[in-house]
Design a protein around this motif. Structure first.
Motif, short mmCIF file in Angstrom:
data_model
loop_
_atom_site.label_atom_id
_atom_site.label_comp_id
_atom_site.label_asym_id
_atom_site.label_seq_id
_atom_site.Cartn_x
_atom_site.Cartn_y
_atom_site.Cartn_z
N MET A 5 -39.75 5.27 -2.58
CA MET A 5 -38.45 4.65 -2.57
C MET A 5 -38.40 3.57 -3.65
O MET A 5 -39.29 2.74 -3.77
CB MET A 5 -38.19 4.03 -1.19
N ASP A 6 -37.36 3.54 -4.44
CA ASP A 6 -37.16 2.54 -5.47
C ASP A 6 -36.59 1.28 -4.84
O ASP A 6 -35.50 1.30 -4.29
CB ASP A 6 -36.20 3.10 -6.54
N ASN A 7 -37.35 0.19 -4.91
CA ASN A 7 -36.91 -1.06 -4.30
C ASN A 7 -36.22 -1.98 -5.28
O ASN A 7 -36.01 -3.15 -4.99
CB ASN A 7 -38.10 -1.78 -3.67
N THR A 8 -35.87 -1.49 -6.44
CA THR A 8 -35.18 -2.31 -7.42
C THR A 8 -33.69 -2.04 -7.32
O THR A 8 -33.24 -0.91 -7.49
CB THR A 8 -35.69 -1.99 -8.85
N TYR A 9 -32.96 -3.08 -7.03
CA TYR A 9 -31.51 -3.00 -6.93
C TYR A 9 -30.92 -3.91 -7.97
O TYR A 9 -31.56 -4.86 -8.42
CB TYR A 9 -31.04 -3.40 -5.53
N GLN A 10 -29.69 -3.68 -8.31
CA GLN A 10 -29.03 -4.51 -9.30
C GLN A 10 -28.75 -5.90 -8.71
O GLN A 10 -28.29 -6.03 -7.59
CB GLN A 10 -27.72 -3.87 -9.74
N VAL A 11 -29.05 -6.92 -9.51
CA VAL A 11 -28.72 -8.29 -9.14
C VAL A 11 -27.29 -8.54 -9.59
O VAL A 11 -26.93 -8.28 -10.73
CB VAL A 11 -29.68 -9.30 -9.80
N LYS A 12 -26.49 -9.05 -8.69
CA LYS A 12 -25.08 -9.32 -8.98
C LYS A 12 -24.86 -10.82 -8.98
O LYS A 12 -25.28 -11.52 -8.07
CB LYS A 12 -24.19 -8.67 -7.93
N ILE A 13 -24.17 -11.32 -10.01
CA ILE A 13 -23.78 -12.72 -10.05
C ILE A 13 -22.63 -12.91 -9.07
O ILE A 13 -21.64 -12.17 -9.11
CB ILE A 13 -23.36 -13.16 -11.47
N MET A 37 -24.96 -18.51 -8.08
CA MET A 37 -25.56 -17.65 -7.07
C MET A 37 -25.73 -16.24 -7.63
O MET A 37 -24.90 -15.77 -8.40
CB MET A 37 -24.67 -17.57 -5.83
N ALA A 38 -26.81 -15.61 -7.21
CA ALA A 38 -27.04 -14.21 -7.53
C ALA A 38 -27.45 -13.53 -6.23
O ALA A 38 -28.14 -14.12 -5.40
CB ALA A 38 -28.14 -14.06 -8.58
N GLY A 39 -27.00 -12.29 -6.06
CA GLY A 39 -27.32 -11.59 -4.83
C GLY A 39 -27.73 -10.16 -5.09
O GLY A 39 -27.51 -9.61 -6.17
N ILE A 40 -28.35 -9.58 -4.09
CA ILE A 40 -28.67 -8.16 -4.10
C ILE A 40 -27.86 -7.53 -2.97
O ILE A 40 -27.89 -8.00 -1.83
CB ILE A 40 -30.17 -7.91 -3.92
N ILE A 41 -27.14 -6.49 -3.33
CA ILE A 41 -26.23 -5.84 -2.40
C ILE A 41 -26.73 -4.44 -2.10
O ILE A 41 -27.05 -3.67 -3.01
CB ILE A 41 -24.80 -5.79 -2.99
N VAL A 42 -26.81 -4.13 -0.82
CA VAL A 42 -27.20 -2.80 -0.36
C VAL A 42 -26.09 -2.34 0.58
O VAL A 42 -25.75 -3.03 1.54
CB VAL A 42 -28.56 -2.82 0.38
N ASP A 47 -22.87 -2.27 0.35
CA ASP A 47 -21.78 -3.24 0.39
C ASP A 47 -22.09 -4.50 1.20
O ASP A 47 -21.18 -5.20 1.64
CB ASP A 47 -20.48 -2.59 0.93
N GLN A 48 -23.36 -4.80 1.41
CA GLN A 48 -23.76 -6.00 2.14
C GLN A 48 -24.73 -6.81 1.28
O GLN A 48 -25.69 -6.25 0.73
CB GLN A 48 -24.45 -5.62 3.45
N VAL A 49 -24.48 -8.11 1.17
CA VAL A 49 -25.44 -8.98 0.49
C VAL A 49 -26.65 -9.13 1.41
O VAL A 49 -26.52 -9.60 2.54
CB VAL A 49 -24.83 -10.37 0.17
N VAL A 50 -27.81 -8.68 0.95
CA VAL A 50 -29.01 -8.71 1.77
C VAL A 50 -30.00 -9.78 1.32
O VAL A 50 -30.94 -10.11 2.05
CB VAL A 50 -29.70 -7.33 1.83
N ALA A 51 -29.78 -10.32 0.12
CA ALA A 51 -30.63 -11.39 -0.39
C ALA A 51 -29.82 -12.16 -1.42
O ALA A 51 -28.96 -11.59 -2.10
CB ALA A 51 -31.89 -10.82 -1.04
N PHE A 52 -30.09 -13.48 -1.50
CA PHE A 52 -29.41 -14.25 -2.52
C PHE A 52 -30.27 -15.41 -2.96
O PHE A 52 -31.17 -15.85 -2.25
CB PHE A 52 -28.04 -14.74 -2.02
N ALA A 53 -29.99 -15.86 -4.17
CA ALA A 53 -30.60 -17.07 -4.72
C ALA A 53 -29.48 -17.99 -5.17
O ALA A 53 -28.52 -17.53 -5.80
CB ALA A 53 -31.51 -16.73 -5.89
#
Length: 145
Positions: A1-9, A50-55, A57-63
């Protein structure tokens, strides 16, 4: 499984709202009714981003981070917040967000990326050490409340 997702601003009010659940895990003292306005104010007045990772349609992680200058560390990006939903932990999302912030710092010729973490937060400390951070200071504070 590829665990790299696009980081969204994260920029819009809707995107900020979508970060609430993951932010609340890290900052349970926050008030949901003030969340968006607080973040918007920080973005406008304090160079907070802020930057987030969305899976699905849900933000699952953010910085949450800000560019700043200090006499101690120079021109830095300070990471205020880094959190991942519990069911998505261990998938590399936090490391991906740290790499994203580091890339921003490098592109802007910053001197360092800096963050604080709790003394007893061993899981986070291991993550940070694995991602090239090192212990360099002790953070102290005096509550005024």
């Amino acid at each position: 499984m590829d665990n790299t997702y696009q980081v969204k601003i994260i920029k819009t009010d809707t995107e900020i709202e979508q970060c609430w659940e993951v932010a609340f895990l890290l900052r349970p003292h926050l008030n949901k009714n003030k969340w968006s306005s607080t973040i918007s104010e920080m973005m406008q007045n304090e160079k907070y981003s802020m930057a987030g990772i969305i899976v699905d349609d849900q933000v699952v992680a953010f910085a949450g981070y800000r560019a700043m200058t200090s006499l101690h560390s120079g021109n830095i990006i300070y990471i205020d917040d880094l959190s991942t939903l519990e069911s998505y932990r261990g998938k590399g999302f936090a490391s991906q967000l740290l790499a994203h912030v580091r890339a921003i710092a490098i592109a802007n010729h910053m001197d360092a990326v800096v963050l604080d973490t709790g003394f007893d937060n061993n899981t986070a400390q291991k993550l940070y050490l694995k991602n090239g951070f090192q212990f360099s200071a002790v953070h102290l504070s005096a509550s005024l409340k």
